[in-house]
Design an enzyme around this catalytic site. Structure first.
Site, PDB file in Angstrom:
ATOM      1  N   ILE A 167     -12.553  -9.848   6.485  1.00  0.00           N
ATOM      2  CA  ILE A 167     -13.903 -10.384   6.268  1.00  0.00           C
ATOM      3  C   ILE A 167     -13.910 -11.207   4.973  1.00  0.00           C
ATOM      4  O   ILE A 167     -13.569 -10.702   3.905  1.00  0.00           O
ATOM      5  CB  ILE A 167     -14.941  -9.240   6.161  1.00  0.00           C
ATOM      6  CG1 ILE A 167     -14.847  -8.286   7.365  1.00  0.00           C
ATOM      7  CG2 ILE A 167     -16.350  -9.806   6.000  1.00  0.00           C
ATOM      8  CD1 ILE A 167     -15.252  -8.846   8.690  1.00  0.00           C
ATOM      9  N   GLU A 172       0.809  -1.217   0.000  1.00  0.00           N
ATOM     10  CA  GLU A 172       0.000   0.000   0.000  1.00  0.00           C
ATOM     11  C   GLU A 172       0.851   1.279   0.000  1.00  0.00           C
ATOM     12  O   GLU A 172       0.347   2.356  -0.319  1.00  0.00           O
ATOM     13  CB  GLU A 172      -0.977  -0.013   1.181  1.00  0.00           C
ATOM     14  CG  GLU A 172      -2.064  -1.065   0.975  1.00  0.00           C
ATOM     15  CD  GLU A 172      -2.951  -1.287   2.182  1.00  0.00           C
ATOM     16  OE1 GLU A 172      -4.168  -1.431   2.008  1.00  0.00           O
ATOM     17  OE2 GLU A 172      -2.430  -1.348   3.322  1.00  0.00           O
ATOM     18  N   MET A 222      -9.403  -2.581   7.819  1.00  0.00           N
ATOM     19  CA  MET A 222      -8.966  -2.870   9.181  1.00  0.00           C
ATOM     20  C   MET A 222      -8.270  -1.698   9.893  1.00  0.00           C
ATOM     21  O   MET A 222      -7.707  -1.901  10.963  1.00  0.00           O
ATOM     22  CB  MET A 222      -8.041  -4.106   9.163  1.00  0.00           C
ATOM     23  CG  MET A 222      -8.730  -5.334   8.588  1.00  0.00           C
ATOM     24  SD  MET A 222      -7.682  -6.794   8.476  1.00  0.00           S
ATOM     25  CE  MET A 222      -7.431  -7.176  10.213  1.00  0.00           C
ATOM     26  N   ASP A 258     -11.569  -7.153  -3.208  1.00  0.00           N
ATOM     27  CA  ASP A 258     -12.316  -8.413  -3.094  1.00  0.00           C
ATOM     28  C   ASP A 258     -13.736  -8.108  -2.624  1.00  0.00           C
ATOM     29  O   ASP A 258     -14.033  -6.988  -2.245  1.00  0.00           O
ATOM     30  CB  ASP A 258     -11.621  -9.354  -2.092  1.00  0.00           C
ATOM     31  CG  ASP A 258     -11.477  -8.705  -0.722  1.00  0.00           C
ATOM     32  OD1 ASP A 258     -10.410  -8.112  -0.465  1.00  0.00           O
ATOM     33  OD2 ASP A 258     -12.433  -8.750   0.070  1.00  0.00           O
ATOM     34  N   GLY A 316     -12.317  -4.679   1.196  1.00  0.00           N
ATOM     35  CA  GLY A 316     -13.341  -5.575   0.667  1.00  0.00           C
ATOM     36  C   GLY A 316     -14.611  -4.769   0.422  1.00  0.00           C
ATOM     37  O   GLY A 316     -14.879  -3.793   1.128  1.00  0.00           O
TER      38      GLY A 316
HETATM   39  N1  ADE Z   1      -8.801  -5.433   3.085  1.00  0.00           N
HETATM   40  C1  ADE Z   1      -8.964  -5.893   1.844  1.00  0.00           C
HETATM   41  N2  ADE Z   1      -9.965  -6.801   1.791  1.00  0.00           N
HETATM   42  C2  ADE Z   1     -10.435  -6.903   3.054  1.00  0.00           C
HETATM   43  C3  ADE Z   1     -11.453  -7.684   3.651  1.00  0.00           C
HETATM   44  N3  ADE Z   1     -12.166  -8.553   2.927  1.00  0.00           N
HETATM   45  N4  ADE Z   1     -11.664  -7.546   4.978  1.00  0.00           N
HETATM   46  C4  ADE Z   1     -10.931  -6.677   5.711  1.00  0.00           C
HETATM   47  N5  ADE Z   1      -9.955  -5.932   5.203  1.00  0.00           N
HETATM   48  C5  ADE Z   1      -9.704  -6.040   3.882  1.00  0.00           C
END
Ligand code: ADE
Length: 250
Positions: free
Chosen positions: A174, A31, A194, A218, A97
């Protein structure tokens, strides 16, 4: 003890009056790695386990740091950026996500506010996500920084891929449809990650304006892991490019 306070004093004295310095935070190496080579007159300072890269990008004074993953790491990095490096604006750049079902990988979310989906004081009558001592579960991103981030995102990606909304943070990756749907329904959040709300909470405590920029890596459901690994680098670079474009405009 003595040694520690000397280090702290030196750190504070090394950056005595950096007016208008922009702190830029990413959680993981991917990042921040597109940003580090862009820093001119780069100096590296270590404080505890955190490393800070100071210098200029696009003529703006910046301090870039990789916070590490999770809310505590983000809170430590943000506190140090404000207290030891005197930053007066903060940008978080990274991946997330999707919790809003219509979002797809490579879309971007510019935060309007951040919320902690893993805070639960409902036993004491608080709404989910709200801490004691607060009357709101949201930490609000600065309007000016939102505009810069939005315009930069549109310039980099085109407007059909750019969203503005609530981002939910918690100390969990997640990857479960039921959980992500629950977060979406409870918080109306567009994305899950997060760190963002921890940065927001600390920045609010010190009255420092901030914005979080997250490119979707995602869908945060069962399919998360594979798509995430495939797209991690490209999506992290996307947010970094938006941050660079934003710096040009500020
Ligand atoms: N960062 C990228 N994808 C994530 C996810 N699914 N959950 C938490 N942090 C993330």
């Amino acid at each position: 003890m003595f040694k520690k306070s000397v280090v702290t004093m030196l750190t504070l004295c090394a950056f005595p009056s950096l007016a208008s310095t922009i702190g830029i935070v990413g959680a993981m190496d991917v990042e921040v790695e597109a940003l580090l080579p862009k820093i001119e007159n780069q100096q590296v300072t270590k404080v505890g386990s955190h490393t800070f890269y100071t210098g200029t990008i696009e003529g703006k004074e910046v301090v870039v740091t990789q916070s590490g993953v999770g809310k505590v790491n983000a809170a430590v990095a943000t506190t140090l950026l404000i207290q030891s490096f005197g930053v007066d604006q903060l940008i978080f750049t990274g991946i997330a996500g999707a919790s809003e079902p219509k979002l797809e990988p490579l879309d971007v979310v510019v935060s309007t506010s951040l919320v902690q989906h893993d805070v639960d004081l409902t036993m004491f009558g608080k709404p989910k996500g709200e801490l004691s001592g607060y009357e709101d579960r949201h930490f609000y991103a600065d309007k000016n920084l939102q505009k810069y981030a939005f315009d930069a995102s549109v310039a980099v990606l085109g407007k059909e891929r750019v969203y503005q909304g609530i981002i939910a943070s918690g100390d969990q990756f997640i990857a479960n449809k039921e959980i992500v749907t629950g977060i979406y329904k409870e918080f109306n959040a567009m994305a899950v990650e997060m760190e963002g709300a921890a940065l927001g909470q600390v920045a609010d405590a010190f009255h420092v304006p901030y914005v979080v920029i997250r490119t979707i890596s995602d869908k945060a459901d069962g399919s998360a892991e594979m798509v995430y690994s495939e797209l991690k680098k490209a999506t992290a670079d996307n947010s970094a490019n938006i941050t660079l474009n934003m710096l040009k405009r500020m």
